[in-house]
Motif scaffolding. Sequence first.
Motif, PDB file in Angstrom:
ATOM      1  N   TYR A   1      -3.803 -17.140 -29.923  1.00 43.64           N
ATOM      2  CA  TYR A   1      -4.652 -16.017 -29.249  1.00 43.64           C
ATOM      3  C   TYR A   1      -4.517 -16.239 -27.758  1.00 43.64           C
ATOM      4  CZ  TYR A   1      -8.368 -15.162 -32.576  1.00 43.64           C
ATOM      5  OH  TYR A   1      -9.543 -13.802 -33.979  1.00 43.64           O
ATOM      6  N   ASP A   2      -3.770 -17.509 -27.522  1.00 39.72           N
ATOM      7  CA  ASP A   2      -3.249 -17.725 -26.205  1.00 39.72           C
ATOM      8  C   ASP A   2      -1.825 -16.319 -26.177  1.00 39.72           C
ATOM      9  OD1 ASP A   2      -4.692 -19.086 -24.971  1.00 39.72           O
ATOM     10  OD2 ASP A   2      -3.270 -21.167 -25.153  1.00 39.72           O
ATOM     11  N   HIS A   3      -1.646 -16.492 -26.945  1.00 41.63           N
ATOM     12  CA  HIS A   3      -0.461 -15.335 -27.284  1.00 41.63           C
ATOM     13  C   HIS A   3      -0.861 -13.855 -26.344  1.00 41.63           C
ATOM     14  CE1 HIS A   3       2.903 -12.614 -27.990  1.00 41.63           C
ATOM     15  NE2 HIS A   3       1.847 -12.071 -28.764  1.00 41.63           N
ATOM     16  N   CYS A   4      -1.858 -13.877 -27.450  1.00 49.15           N
ATOM     17  CA  CYS A   4      -3.030 -12.490 -27.218  1.00 49.15           C
ATOM     18  C   CYS A   4      -3.577 -12.209 -25.779  1.00 49.15           C
ATOM     19  CB  CYS A   4      -3.596 -11.876 -28.024  1.00 49.15           C
ATOM     20  SG  CYS A   4      -3.411 -12.247 -29.655  1.00 49.15           S
ATOM     21  N   LEU A   5      -4.419 -13.408 -25.424  1.00 48.22           N
ATOM     22  CA  LEU A   5      -4.788 -13.697 -23.652  1.00 48.22           C
ATOM     23  C   LEU A   5      -3.577 -12.988 -22.976  1.00 48.22           C
ATOM     24  CD1 LEU A   5      -6.731 -13.786 -22.059  1.00 48.22           C
ATOM     25  CD2 LEU A   5      -6.259 -16.394 -22.027  1.00 48.22           C
ATOM     26  N   ILE A   6      -2.205 -13.538 -23.400  1.00 46.53           N
ATOM     27  CA  ILE A   6      -1.080 -12.934 -22.457  1.00 46.53           C
ATOM     28  C   ILE A   6      -1.095 -11.839 -22.522  1.00 46.53           C
ATOM     29  CG2 ILE A   6       0.987 -13.535 -21.844  1.00 46.53           C
ATOM     30  CD1 ILE A   6       1.331 -16.512 -22.481  1.00 46.53           C
ATOM     31  N   GLU A   7      -1.146 -11.424 -23.444  1.00 51.99           N
ATOM     32  CA  GLU A   7      -0.345  -9.762 -23.996  1.00 51.99           C
ATOM     33  C   GLU A   7      -1.739  -8.964 -23.346  1.00 51.99           C
ATOM     34  OE1 GLU A   7       1.387  -7.566 -25.735  1.00 51.99           O
ATOM     35  OE2 GLU A   7       3.081  -9.382 -25.371  1.00 51.99           O
ATOM     36  N   ARG A   8      -3.260 -10.228 -23.122  1.00 47.84           N
ATOM     37  CA  ARG A   8      -4.146  -8.614 -21.876  1.00 47.84           C
ATOM     38  C   ARG A   8      -4.518  -9.043 -20.832  1.00 47.84           C
ATOM     39  NH1 ARG A   8      -2.707  -5.464 -26.317  1.00 47.84           N
ATOM     40  NH2 ARG A   8      -4.345  -5.637 -27.554  1.00 47.84           N
ATOM     41  N   TRP A   9      -3.752 -10.570 -20.065  1.00 50.44           N
ATOM     42  CA  TRP A   9      -3.434 -11.088 -19.286  1.00 50.44           C
ATOM     43  C   TRP A   9      -3.904 -10.092 -17.413  1.00 50.44           C
ATOM     44  CZ3 TRP A   9      -4.331 -15.664 -18.277  1.00 50.44           C
ATOM     45  CH2 TRP A   9      -4.724 -16.220 -17.025  1.00 50.44           C
ATOM     46  N   ARG A  10      -3.576  -9.204 -17.376  1.00 47.40           N
ATOM     47  CA  ARG A  10      -4.089  -8.304 -16.390  1.00 47.40           C
ATOM     48  C   ARG A  10      -5.799  -7.776 -16.696  1.00 47.40           C
ATOM     49  NH1 ARG A  10      -2.177  -9.066 -10.976  1.00 47.40           N
ATOM     50  NH2 ARG A  10       0.326  -8.645 -11.544  1.00 47.40           N
ATOM     51  N   ALA A  11      -6.270  -7.551 -17.796  1.00 43.13           N
ATOM     52  CA  ALA A  11      -7.780  -7.776 -18.092  1.00 43.13           C
ATOM     53  C   ALA A  11      -8.070  -8.441 -18.053  1.00 43.13           C
ATOM     54  CB  ALA A  11      -7.918  -7.076 -19.811  1.00 43.13           C
ATOM     55  N   TYR A  12      -7.933  -9.471 -17.337  1.00 40.10           N
ATOM     56  CA  TYR A  12      -8.701 -10.515 -17.808  1.00 40.10           C
ATOM     57  C   TYR A  12      -8.345 -11.734 -15.865  1.00 40.10           C
ATOM     58  CZ  TYR A  12     -10.818 -10.185 -22.154  1.00 40.10           C
ATOM     59  OH  TYR A  12     -11.376  -9.436 -22.939  1.00 40.10           O
ATOM     60  N   HIS A  13      -7.498 -11.944 -15.511  1.00 37.49           N
ATOM     61  CA  HIS A  13      -7.676 -11.559 -14.162  1.00 37.49           C
ATOM     62  C   HIS A  13      -6.344 -11.454 -12.886  1.00 37.49           C
ATOM     63  CE1 HIS A  13      -6.279 -15.217 -12.186  1.00 37.49           C
ATOM     64  NE2 HIS A  13      -7.451 -15.890 -12.514  1.00 37.49           N
ATOM     65  N   PRO A  14      -6.820 -10.588 -11.899  1.00 38.97           N
ATOM     66  CA  PRO A  14      -6.024 -10.316 -10.884  1.00 38.97           C
ATOM     67  C   PRO A  14      -4.415 -10.967 -11.228  1.00 38.97           C
ATOM     68  CG  PRO A  14      -7.740 -11.727  -9.534  1.00 38.97           C
ATOM     69  CD  PRO A  14      -7.849 -12.017 -11.238  1.00 38.97           C
ATOM     70  N   CYS A  15      -4.106 -11.747 -10.846  1.00 42.55           N
ATOM     71  CA  CYS A  15      -3.114 -12.703 -10.484  1.00 42.55           C
ATOM     72  C   CYS A  15      -2.822 -12.411 -11.623  1.00 42.55           C
ATOM     73  CB  CYS A  15      -3.697 -14.046  -9.637  1.00 42.55           C
ATOM     74  SG  CYS A  15      -4.002 -14.028  -8.210  1.00 42.55           S
ATOM     75  N   SER A  16      -1.119 -12.404 -11.459  1.00 39.30           N
ATOM     76  CA  SER A  16      -0.062 -12.834 -12.538  1.00 39.30           C
ATOM     77  C   SER A  16      -0.677 -14.247 -12.986  1.00 39.30           C
ATOM     78  CB  SER A  16       1.280 -12.983 -11.701  1.00 39.30           C
ATOM     79  OG  SER A  16       1.663 -14.237 -11.144  1.00 39.30           O
ATOM     80  N   LEU A  17      -0.155 -14.088 -14.335  1.00 40.88           N
ATOM     81  CA  LEU A  17      -0.266 -15.671 -15.433  1.00 40.88           C
ATOM     82  C   LEU A  17       0.330 -16.651 -14.255  1.00 40.88           C
ATOM     83  CD1 LEU A  17      -0.758 -17.280 -17.548  1.00 40.88           C
ATOM     84  CD2 LEU A  17       1.553 -16.513 -18.363  1.00 40.88           C
ATOM     85  N   SER A  18       2.056 -16.676 -13.655  1.00 42.74           N
ATOM     86  CA  SER A  18       2.940 -17.881 -13.558  1.00 42.74           C
ATOM     87  C   SER A  18       2.425 -17.913 -12.095  1.00 42.74           C
ATOM     88  CB  SER A  18       4.207 -17.024 -12.639  1.00 42.74           C
ATOM     89  OG  SER A  18       4.163 -16.134 -11.935  1.00 42.74           O
ATOM     90  N   ASP A  19       1.514 -17.038 -10.970  1.00 45.93           N
ATOM     91  CA  ASP A  19       0.861 -17.203 -10.081  1.00 45.93           C
ATOM     92  C   ASP A  19      -0.400 -18.455  -9.903  1.00 45.93           C
ATOM     93  OD1 ASP A  19       3.165 -16.293  -8.592  1.00 45.93           O
ATOM     94  OD2 ASP A  19       1.639 -14.311  -8.152  1.00 45.93           O
TER      95      ASP A  19
END
Length: 199
Positions: free
Chosen positions: A84-102
């Motif tokens: 599910y963390d993998h899926c969250l990364i796949e959908r990251w832009r739907a849930y947070h405006p910044c990049s994952l690394s930022d």
Amino acid sequence: MAPMNYLAHLLLSPPDAAFRVGNLLPDLVHLPEQEKFTGRYREGIEMHRRIDAFTDAHPVTRRSRERLWPTYRRFSGIIVDIVYDHCLIERWRAYHPCSLSDFLDEVRSGLPPLEADLPETTYRHIRSITQWAGDYATLEGVSDAMKRVGSRLRRPVDFSGLYPELERHRQGFLDDFDCFFPQLLAATGIDAQAVQSAS
């Protein structure tokens, strides 16, 4: 400790370093140690427990776990947490405006003032989480994480066959996550728009 859905716990926290750390602590320290924490740490610990209780009891996460039965039934909960963390990364832009690394850089930047409050090994572990959580971006990374778990068990478990199973169910896991995660936001009282606009 086994790798868990750390990224989801970080995302489902306000941008407050102590709360974020509290939202990780139940996976990192034993219950008696958790009881020593107060204030924003305590609020994060309570949020973690609400997230886990909702997740463990939800029929969609059960369906995800069943995708891994019977071969990995004993470990299906841990595997699905990481998936599910993998899926969250796949959908990251739907849930947070910044990049994952930022986002992970920002989480890490808030940790130094908290170092004195935490056991040394816990502080190091939390810092390391902010450095390797992005490894879950691929199912290979998920598989590798479980191989490390298996090698550290008292009776080692071979997870070398896990990756093909993850690939076979990739779309199913994503579909499950897309159904589940908005419900988790609602159940924990988190406004999706607030998460998206957090910085």
